[in-house]
Scaffold this motif. Sequence first.
Motif, PDB file in Angstrom:
ATOM      1  N   ARG A  73      17.333  -6.402  35.748  1.00  0.00           N
ATOM      2  CA  ARG A  73      18.248  -7.485  35.400  1.00  0.00           C
ATOM      3  C   ARG A  73      17.991  -8.587  36.405  1.00  0.00           C
ATOM      4  NH1 ARG A  73      20.892 -10.330  31.720  1.00  0.00           N
ATOM      5  NH2 ARG A  73      23.109 -10.629  32.089  1.00  0.00           N
ATOM      6  N   VAL A  74      17.686  -9.794  35.937  1.00  0.00           N
ATOM      7  CA  VAL A  74      17.362 -10.913  36.816  1.00  0.00           C
ATOM      8  C   VAL A  74      18.471 -11.954  36.680  1.00  0.00           C
ATOM      9  CG1 VAL A  74      15.664 -12.670  37.413  1.00  0.00           C
ATOM     10  CG2 VAL A  74      14.901 -10.446  36.544  1.00  0.00           C
ATOM     11  N   ARG A  75      19.138 -12.247  37.827  1.00  0.00           N
ATOM     12  CA  ARG A  75      20.283 -13.154  37.838  1.00  0.00           C
ATOM     13  C   ARG A  75      20.059 -14.276  38.850  1.00  0.00           C
ATOM     14  NH1 ARG A  75      24.791 -10.396  35.676  1.00  0.00           N
ATOM     15  NH2 ARG A  75      24.613  -8.113  35.607  1.00  0.00           N
ATOM     16  N   PRO A  76      20.677 -15.438  38.625  1.00  0.00           N
ATOM     17  CA  PRO A  76      20.592 -16.490  39.650  1.00  0.00           C
ATOM     18  C   PRO A  76      21.330 -16.077  40.917  1.00  0.00           C
ATOM     19  CG  PRO A  76      22.091 -17.130  37.866  1.00  0.00           C
ATOM     20  CD  PRO A  76      21.422 -15.864  37.425  1.00  0.00           C
ATOM     21  N   ASP A  77      20.811 -16.496  42.067  1.00  0.00           N
ATOM     22  CA  ASP A  77      21.449 -16.123  43.330  1.00  0.00           C
ATOM     23  C   ASP A  77      22.403 -17.194  43.838  1.00  0.00           C
ATOM     24  OD1 ASP A  77      19.802 -18.133  44.295  1.00  0.00           O
ATOM     25  OD2 ASP A  77      18.551 -16.801  45.520  1.00  0.00           O
ATOM     26  N   GLY A  78      22.558 -18.291  43.084  1.00  0.00           N
ATOM     27  CA  GLY A  78      23.468 -19.359  43.477  1.00  0.00           C
ATOM     28  C   GLY A  78      22.878 -20.354  44.438  1.00  0.00           C
ATOM     29  N   ALA A  79      21.625 -20.123  44.851  1.00  0.00           N
ATOM     30  CA  ALA A  79      20.974 -21.030  45.802  1.00  0.00           C
ATOM     31  C   ALA A  79      19.641 -21.535  45.272  1.00  0.00           C
ATOM     32  CB  ALA A  79      20.783 -20.323  47.138  1.00  0.00           C
ATOM     33  N   GLY A  80      19.480 -21.503  43.944  1.00  0.00           N
ATOM     34  CA  GLY A  80      18.249 -21.985  43.332  1.00  0.00           C
ATOM     35  C   GLY A  80      17.202 -20.923  43.111  1.00  0.00           C
ATOM     36  N   GLY A  81      17.491 -19.705  43.558  1.00  0.00           N
ATOM     37  CA  GLY A  81      16.568 -18.596  43.344  1.00  0.00           C
ATOM     38  C   GLY A  81      17.179 -17.553  42.425  1.00  0.00           C
ATOM     39  N   ALA A  82      16.616 -16.376  42.431  1.00  0.00           N
ATOM     40  CA  ALA A  82      17.101 -15.300  41.568  1.00  0.00           C
ATOM     41  C   ALA A  82      16.962 -13.968  42.275  1.00  0.00           C
ATOM     42  CB  ALA A  82      16.328 -15.280  40.252  1.00  0.00           C
ATOM     43  N   VAL A  83      17.794 -13.019  41.880  1.00  0.00           N
ATOM     44  CA  VAL A  83      17.739 -11.673  42.425  1.00  0.00           C
ATOM     45  C   VAL A  83      17.418 -10.703  41.287  1.00  0.00           C
ATOM     46  CG1 VAL A  83      19.289 -12.117  44.330  1.00  0.00           C
ATOM     47  CG2 VAL A  83      20.241 -11.414  42.139  1.00  0.00           C
ATOM     48  N   GLU A  84      16.711  -9.633  41.629  1.00  0.00           N
ATOM     49  CA  GLU A  84      16.343  -8.589  40.676  1.00  0.00           C
ATOM     50  C   GLU A  84      17.189  -7.350  40.929  1.00  0.00           C
ATOM     51  OE1 GLU A  84      11.574  -9.672  40.327  1.00  0.00           O
ATOM     52  OE2 GLU A  84      12.250  -7.987  41.577  1.00  0.00           O
ATOM     53  N   GLU A  85      17.806  -6.836  39.867  1.00  0.00           N
ATOM     54  CA  GLU A  85      18.619  -5.630  39.971  1.00  0.00           C
ATOM     55  C   GLU A  85      17.971  -4.555  39.106  1.00  0.00           C
ATOM     56  OE1 GLU A  85      22.395  -6.897  38.572  1.00  0.00           O
ATOM     57  OE2 GLU A  85      22.743  -8.261  40.263  1.00  0.00           O
ATOM     58  N   PRO A  86      17.385  -3.510  39.706  1.00  0.00           N
ATOM     59  CA  PRO A  86      16.712  -2.473  38.911  1.00  0.00           C
ATOM     60  C   PRO A  86      17.715  -1.702  38.050  1.00  0.00           C
ATOM     61  CG  PRO A  86      16.133  -2.317  41.251  1.00  0.00           C
ATOM     62  CD  PRO A  86      17.271  -3.273  41.149  1.00  0.00           C
ATOM     63  N   LEU A  87      17.302  -1.380  36.839  1.00  0.00           N
ATOM     64  CA  LEU A  87      18.075  -0.530  35.951  1.00  0.00           C
ATOM     65  C   LEU A  87      17.550   0.895  36.037  1.00  0.00           C
ATOM     66  CD1 LEU A  87      18.152  -2.718  32.700  1.00  0.00           C
ATOM     67  CD2 LEU A  87      19.738  -2.782  34.635  1.00  0.00           C
ATOM     68  N   ALA A  88      18.406   1.862  35.737  1.00  0.00           N
ATOM     69  CA  ALA A  88      17.934   3.238  35.594  1.00  0.00           C
ATOM     70  C   ALA A  88      17.032   3.308  34.369  1.00  0.00           C
ATOM     71  CB  ALA A  88      19.123   4.181  35.427  1.00  0.00           C
ATOM     72  N   VAL A  89      15.873   3.946  34.520  1.00  0.00           N
ATOM     73  CA  VAL A  89      14.892   4.016  33.440  1.00  0.00           C
ATOM     74  C   VAL A  89      14.558   5.475  33.165  1.00  0.00           C
ATOM     75  CG1 VAL A  89      12.603   3.305  32.657  1.00  0.00           C
ATOM     76  CG2 VAL A  89      13.925   1.788  34.141  1.00  0.00           C
ATOM     77  N   ARG A  90      14.680   5.887  31.915  1.00  0.00           N
ATOM     78  CA  ARG A  90      14.379   7.274  31.539  1.00  0.00           C
ATOM     79  C   ARG A  90      12.915   7.399  31.128  1.00  0.00           C
ATOM     80  NH1 ARG A  90      14.754  10.381  26.643  1.00  0.00           N
ATOM     81  NH2 ARG A  90      15.667   8.624  25.487  1.00  0.00           N
ATOM     82  N   LEU A  91      12.211   8.362  31.741  1.00  0.00           N
ATOM     83  CA  LEU A  91      10.807   8.618  31.394  1.00  0.00           C
ATOM     84  C   LEU A  91      10.755   9.493  30.149  1.00  0.00           C
ATOM     85  CD1 LEU A  91       7.778   8.468  32.093  1.00  0.00           C
ATOM     86  CD2 LEU A  91       8.110  10.508  33.512  1.00  0.00           C
ATOM     87  N   LEU A  92      10.059   9.018  29.129  1.00  0.00           N
ATOM     88  CA  LEU A  92       9.949   9.752  27.879  1.00  0.00           C
ATOM     89  C   LEU A  92       8.901  10.853  27.991  1.00  0.00           C
ATOM     90  CD1 LEU A  92      10.044   6.715  25.428  1.00  0.00           C
ATOM     91  CD2 LEU A  92      11.909   8.283  25.939  1.00  0.00           C
TER      92      LEU A  92
END
Length: 247
Positions: free
Chosen positions: A228-247
């Motif tokens: 999940r990529v969100r703005p950081d409020g200072a002109g940049g962005a932060v990445e938030e990893p999601l849980a991912v299931r391996l098939l």
Amino acid sequence: MTQRGTIFTLGGGGFSMPEVRPDPERPSPLDDLVLAQVARPRGAGGVPRVCFVPTASGDSPEYAERFHAGFAGRAETSVLALFRLSDLEGRSLREHVLAQDVVYVGGGSTANLLALWRLHGLDVALRDALAAGVVVAGISAGMNCWFEGSSTDSFGPLAPLADGLGLLPGSACPHYDGEAERQESFRAFVGSGALPAGWALDDGVALHWRDGELLEAVTERPGGRALRVRPDGAGGAVEEPLAVRLL
């Protein structure tokens, strides 16, 4: 109003990209998961009907051949080519997509896909199909199109395109680890506000959506990421990893 229906958004992988899987000779686990969503297959012999929509690639015949080969023996396949509508033999686009169990959208130019779908009314037909229970899957441009906006190379260099169908919330970026500059540019687009907060997927990773809500992230290769990529409020962005299931 929330769009009803099941959508799989692939950042890469599936039948289009066997090279990203540990065993390219085996069928794609992502494609297997898509087929598993069909409760009552309508194809001959009890297999699902799967229609490929290669608009974004200019209805590439080679892409269509890869699709047929990827689903051979486990689906009744067809191709919906907007450049060859005579192939429908008098059926409308809406009739054709509503007769499917799965509609699978290929990669290519997101901008061209959106323009042609809207011109022919395929965007509306696919909304109706989703609401009627047809499962939809899409890779790359076929991922981007369902969101409000996306990162696309439709115009050459990677650029923001805030003109998606809006069936899913936010923005999208496929091939996050597979193509140079994807990560840096998407963070810049989100941080600047050119795109809303969104979802970034590595090759081989997909998001499973139902009725506009994210159910899970899945991968067909170890280490595949969904973020999940969100703005950081200072002109940049932060990445938030999601849980991912391996098939």
